[in-house]
Write a protein that holds these residues in place. Structure first.
Motif, short mmCIF file in Angstrom:
data_model
loop_
_atom_site.label_atom_id
_atom_site.label_comp_id
_atom_site.label_asym_id
_atom_site.label_seq_id
_atom_site.Cartn_x
_atom_site.Cartn_y
_atom_site.Cartn_z
N ASP A 27 -5.69 -8.50 11.83
CA ASP A 27 -6.83 -8.24 12.70
C ASP A 27 -6.54 -6.98 13.51
N LEU A 28 -7.52 -6.52 14.27
CA LEU A 28 -7.38 -5.26 14.99
C LEU A 28 -6.27 -5.30 16.04
N PRO A 29 -6.12 -6.38 16.83
CA PRO A 29 -5.01 -6.40 17.79
C PRO A 29 -3.64 -6.29 17.12
N THR A 30 -3.48 -6.89 15.94
CA THR A 30 -2.18 -6.80 15.25
C THR A 30 -1.93 -5.38 14.76
N LEU A 31 -2.97 -4.75 14.22
CA LEU A 31 -2.82 -3.36 13.77
C LEU A 31 -2.48 -2.46 14.96
N GLN A 32 -3.16 -2.69 16.10
CA GLN A 32 -2.87 -1.87 17.27
C GLN A 32 -1.43 -2.07 17.73
N SER A 33 -0.95 -3.31 17.68
CA SER A 33 0.43 -3.58 18.08
C SER A 33 1.41 -2.86 17.17
N LEU A 34 1.14 -2.84 15.86
CA LEU A 34 2.03 -2.14 14.93
C LEU A 34 1.99 -0.64 15.16
N VAL A 35 0.84 -0.11 15.57
CA VAL A 35 0.77 1.31 15.93
C VAL A 35 1.59 1.55 17.20
N ASP A 36 1.43 0.66 18.19
CA ASP A 36 2.18 0.81 19.44
C ASP A 36 3.69 0.74 19.23
N ARG A 37 4.10 0.05 18.18
CA ARG A 37 5.53 -0.08 17.86
C ARG A 37 6.00 1.01 16.89
N ALA A 38 5.12 1.98 16.61
CA ALA A 38 5.44 3.12 15.73
C ALA A 38 5.75 2.69 14.31
N LEU A 39 5.24 1.53 13.89
CA LEU A 39 5.39 1.10 12.51
C LEU A 39 4.21 1.54 11.66
N LEU A 40 3.10 1.77 12.29
CA LEU A 40 1.94 2.37 11.64
C LEU A 40 1.54 3.60 12.44
N SER A 41 0.92 4.55 11.78
CA SER A 41 0.29 5.67 12.47
C SER A 41 -1.14 5.78 11.96
N VAL A 42 -1.98 6.47 12.69
CA VAL A 42 -3.38 6.62 12.32
C VAL A 42 -3.64 8.08 12.00
N SER A 43 -4.14 8.34 10.80
CA SER A 43 -4.42 9.71 10.37
C SER A 43 -5.70 10.20 11.03
N PRO A 44 -5.93 11.52 11.03
CA PRO A 44 -7.19 12.04 11.58
C PRO A 44 -8.42 11.44 10.90
N ALA A 45 -8.26 11.00 9.66
CA ALA A 45 -9.39 10.39 8.93
C ALA A 45 -9.57 8.92 9.27
N GLY A 46 -8.68 8.38 10.13
CA GLY A 46 -8.80 6.99 10.54
C GLY A 46 -8.10 5.99 9.65
N ARG A 47 -7.30 6.47 8.69
CA ARG A 47 -6.55 5.57 7.83
C ARG A 47 -5.19 5.25 8.47
N TYR A 48 -4.73 4.04 8.23
CA TYR A 48 -3.41 3.65 8.69
C TYR A 48 -2.37 4.11 7.68
N GLU A 49 -1.25 4.65 8.18
CA GLU A 49 -0.20 5.16 7.31
C GLU A 49 1.13 4.55 7.70
N ILE A 50 1.99 4.34 6.70
CA ILE A 50 3.33 3.79 6.92
C ILE A 50 4.34 4.80 6.40
N HIS A 51 5.32 5.13 7.23
CA HIS A 51 6.39 6.02 6.76
C HIS A 51 7.01 5.40 5.52
N PHE A 82 0.84 -1.20 0.00
CA PHE A 82 0.00 0.00 0.00
C PHE A 82 0.87 1.25 0.00
N ARG A 83 0.56 2.17 -0.86
CA ARG A 83 1.16 3.50 -0.86
C ARG A 83 0.08 4.52 -0.54
N GLY A 84 0.39 5.47 0.30
CA GLY A 84 -0.59 6.51 0.60
C GLY A 84 -1.62 6.13 1.64
N GLY A 85 -1.36 5.09 2.40
CA GLY A 85 -2.26 4.73 3.48
C GLY A 85 -3.25 3.64 3.10
N LEU A 86 -3.94 3.15 4.09
CA LEU A 86 -4.87 2.04 3.88
C LEU A 86 -5.93 2.05 4.97
#
Length: 350
Positions: free
Chosen positions: A303-327, A287-291
């Motif tokens: 699943d949601l717990p895995t996504l949350q773990s990746l956010v907690d590890r700073a590998l994903l971030s969540v945009s104000p629109a609720g999309r997941y983004e990857i540096h 994915f480019r540009g978020g997902l």
């Protein structure tokens, strides 16, 4: 005129001197100061991927608060600390406290800190997360001590306030404000002039903006890219960054080993990931540009717990629109891992 004169109390500190200028981040500095001024916030954790500038930001924020803590501001580096049980001794060393006798060292440290009004900048905690319990107990036993922590992962403590750290501001594309008004470009120009005195931002504004976009404002990547201007023109540096992460490296002797190349920084985080999260993150690199959450589930089986773990590890971030983004540099790193497993790549359809 009376014989009295005023003296200004000097707060103790051991903040390390910095060899280079600090650029941008004024909004973040103001927010950190405001949070630490809040009596409810005693454990503030700056969370972000390696190379994003957490340590430097924490040091600058702490330096601005030297007058606010009667018993000083102290930097506690944990990068070389091998196990959680050595966090206490590292704190003691940083604040200049010596253990004595046969009493429990942990109790000695808590007794010493009990009435101190102090800010401790605890740097690089991610590999010592079980030691977070000591930090929580320290806060309970020393009610006037505050902690400013840097980590590539959240600590998972009830006491923590999390402040994500992202890249410096960079020009989003055509039609943006002048390149020189963005802090990522300003940093690139400053470091470029250090290695090539003839560098002109006015002449190279477009290229500097492109490099800032390619690395999405990551300070470490910007500094590594600028260092190449000793040997390459700016446009060629940009092309090399697009080609491979391995270009972003340095041979400077006094740069810490862990910061000498971007790949090594990312591999430290990658190696701490459970295999299942490695697999999901590899797949998300398509994915480019978020997902969206739905797309992550359909394509990567996330699943949601895995996504949350990746956010907690700073590998994903969540945009104000609720999309997941990857540096973008992290995405590039994960894409290389995915390409190394063609049997997995062939199963992905987007």
């Amino acid at each position: 005129m009376s014989g009295e004169h005023k003296t200004t109390a000097v707060r103790g500190h051991n903040l390390p001197a910095q060899a280079t200028s600090f650029v941008g981040r004024q909004e973040e500095l103001g927010e950190i100061a405001g949070l630490l001024a809040d009596p409810r916030c005693r454990l503030l954790v700056l969370v972000g991927p390696g190379g994003i500038g957490k340590t430097r930001l924490a040091i600058e924020a702490a330096a601005a608060l030297l007058g606010d803590f009667a018993d000083g501001v102290y930097f506690v580096p944990l990068q070389s600390v091998a196990a959680p049980e050595f966090i206490g001794p590292a704190v003691a060393q940083a604040i200049g406290f010596s253990f004595y006798g046969s009493d429990d060292p942990r109790e000695q440290l808590f007794d010493y800190l009990r009435d101190r009004r102090m800010l401790l900048v605890v740097d690089n905690v991610e590999h010592l997360l079980p030691g977070g319990e000591l930090l929580a107990e320290l806060l309970a036993r020393a009610p006037h001590v505050k902690l400013l922590v840097t980590s590539r992962e959240v600590l998972g403590l009830r006491e923590e306030w999390v402040r994500p750290v992202r890249g410096l501001a960079f020009p989003p594309g055509e039609g943006a404000a002048p390149a020189g008004s963005y802090s990522a470009v300003q940093l690139f120009a400053e470091r470029a002039r250090q290695v090539n005195a003839s560098f002109s931002l006015e002449r190279e504004a477009g290229c500097a903006a492109e490099i800032s976009r390619l690395v999405e404002g990551m300070p470490l990547a910007i500094e590594l890219a600028a260092a190449w201007l000793r040997a390459l023109p700016c446009a060629e540096v940009a092309r090399e960054i697009q080609g491979s992460l391995d270009f972003l490296t340095t041979t400077l002797r006094n740069v810490p080993e862990r910061h000498r190349n971007v790949r090594a920084v990312f591999e430290q985080t990658w190696n701490r990931l459970p295999a299942a999260e490695q697999e999901v993150f590899r797949r998300l690199s398509v994915f480019r540009g978020g997902l969206t959450r739905e797309a992550a589930g359909a394509v990567a089986g996330a699943d949601l717990p895995t996504l949350q773990s990746l956010v907690d590890r700073a590998l994903l971030s969540v945009s104000p629109a609720g999309r997941y983004e990857i540096h973008e540099l992290l995405r590039q790193f994960a894409a290389e891992r995915l390409a190394a497993e063609p049997e997995v790549l062939s199963l992905i359809h987007i």
